[in-house]
Scaffold this motif. Structure first.
Motif, PDB file in Angstrom:
ATOM      1  N   THR A 207     -19.841 -25.096 -48.122  1.00  0.00           N
ATOM      2  CA  THR A 207     -19.853 -25.381 -46.686  1.00  0.00           C
ATOM      3  C   THR A 207     -18.451 -25.770 -46.217  1.00  0.00           C
ATOM      4  OG1 THR A 207     -20.302 -27.738 -46.997  1.00  0.00           O
ATOM      5  CG2 THR A 207     -22.215 -26.248 -46.893  1.00  0.00           C
TER       6      THR A 207
ATOM      7  N   THR B 101     -22.153 -25.583 -42.543  1.00  0.00           N
ATOM      8  CA  THR B 101     -22.538 -24.184 -42.744  1.00  0.00           C
ATOM      9  C   THR B 101     -21.600 -23.557 -43.774  1.00  0.00           C
ATOM     10  OG1 THR B 101     -23.295 -24.022 -40.453  1.00  0.00           O
ATOM     11  CG2 THR B 101     -22.846 -21.947 -41.601  1.00  0.00           C
ATOM     12  N   GLN B 102     -22.117 -22.655 -44.603  1.00  0.00           N
ATOM     13  CA  GLN B 102     -21.266 -21.954 -45.579  1.00  0.00           C
ATOM     14  C   GLN B 102     -20.171 -21.172 -44.833  1.00  0.00           C
ATOM     15  OE1 GLN B 102     -24.650 -19.909 -47.495  1.00  0.00           O
ATOM     16  NE2 GLN B 102     -23.856 -20.663 -49.443  1.00  0.00           N
TER      17      GLN B 102
END
Length: 389
Positions: A106, A144-145
């Motif tokens: 992330t 979030t990745q």
């Protein structure tokens, strides 16, 4: 008193081996004759320079001139084939999009990973984390990745980490061209803050405006060798002349000589004339028409010596009807009451048609000086009045 040296590049050359085989299979099949299918490419040749503490140095040149290679050698990412590089202090580098990021982690995890790579402890990263996320402006996506990030989000986060690790030396390779206008402005403000704090910056950019505004010194590279090391204005002039030489060489390779152009710029003159307290600029261009074509025109622009575009116009912007018969013709453009600041300015001229074809170009064809004695300093020349009550 001279400033101490932060980076010393001594007679550095960098060689890459180019393999002509298109696949690993071809390389294995032709293993015995592999030397015949290899070619040495020298990206850098005998480069020597010293970068002082607190300076901002721009690396400019044509594509393939060795700018990014030199930056990576300074950063220790590439080792020179010959020569040596000495560097001291903490360094942060923005050399390519997403370098140092792991796709499956992330944004939060990559902040800690990237900060660790750049030499920050976990405690230091904890202290700077909120400032990093706030600067990047991607709070909503921090968990979030990063493989789902846009290119602009990549750069926002990478730049935010780099400028918060307290670097003595910041290396930047063209990544400031990515991102929206507010973020680019924020980056410029941060770099200006670094300059005021006396940090050292080495910048690769194709933007003459960016180099002119930020750098106090410019290295122009051509074919891996240093063509110029010094004044930014002179460096940008040399770079632009090189672009024009490449354009003419390309025409020759493709069978088009300048003598075969349908329209040629024969002569360019510019003069700033003082009339009744105002400055009028007159631009005179001699054009040789050899093969008339419909809808031809002339364009001109005015730049500062550092490459900042002040003004541009074409004859299509006016109601003038240009001659279109063979022979030499003189075009005169008059600009009344030009109020630009004291200094030297460059005029670029080009000929073409409405379809976008270029017939002939003359970058930095002529220069002119504006009068001295104006009140204040800057690009504009104003005449302020002051009243006191």
């Amino acid at each position: 008193m001279t400033s101490p040296i932060l980076v010393s590049v001594d007679d550095v050359s960098k060689r890459f081996v180019l393999h002509k085989e298109k696949s690993l299979k071809e390389r294995l099949v032709n293993f015995k004759a592999s030397r015949k299918h290899r070619e040495d490419f020298w990206a850098l040749r005998n480069v020597s320079t010293q970068i002082e503490v607190g300076s901002t140095v721009g690396l400019v040149g044509h594509n393939g001139s060795g700018k990014s290679t030199l930056l990576k050698v300074i950063g220790g990412i590439l080792q020179p084939s010959t020569g040596s590089v000495a560097r001291r202090g903490r360094m942060a580098a923005l050399l390519e999009l997403g370098a140092g990021f792991h796709q499956d982690l992330t944004g939060r995890e990559n902040v800690y990973l990237n900060a660790a790579i750049l030499g920050l402890s976990r405690a230091d990263t904890d202290r700077y984390f909120d400032a990093i996320v706030d600067f990047s402006g991607i709070e909503s996506f921090i968990d979030t990745q990063v493989k789902f990030y846009s290119s602009g989000m990549y750069v926002r986060l990478a730049f935010a980490v780099a400028v918060h690790v307290d670097p003595d030396l910041l290396l930047v390779d063209e990544v400031l061209a990515v991102g929206d206008e507010p973020f680019q402005r924020k980056c410029m403000e941060k770099i200006s803050e670094f300059q005021h704090e006396g940090r050292t910056i080495v910048l690769v950019s194709h933007s003459a405006d960016q180099v002119g505004n930020l750098c106090d010194r410019v290295l122009v590279l051509h074919g891996g060798a240093v063509q110029h090391d010094g004044d930014p204005a002179e460096g940008i002039r040399i770079l632009r002349n090189g672009y024009e030489e490449d354009r003419l060489a390309s025409n020759l390779r493709h069978g088009t000589r300048r003598e075969d152009f349908p329209y040629l710029i024969d002569d360019v003159r510019a003069a700033m004339v003082e009339r009744e307290g105002r400055s009028d600029l007159t631009l005179t261009v001699s054009v040789d028409i050899r093969k008339p074509v419909p809808d031809w025109g002339m364009g001109m622009s005015i730049d500062t010596p550092l490459g900042t575009r002040l003004y541009e116009a074409t004859t299509w912007d006016t109601n003038v009807v240009l001659p279109n018969v063979k022979g030499k013709h003189v075009l005169t453009m008059t600009f009344p009451d030009v109020r630009i600041g004291t200094g030297k300015y460059l005029v670029n001229v080009g000929l073409g048609d409405k379809t976008g074809r270029n017939f002939d170009q003359a970058p930095a064809a002529v220069s002119f000086d504006t009068p001295t004695g104006a009140v204040g300093h800057g690009i504009l020349r104003l005449s302020p009045t002051v009243t006191v009550e």
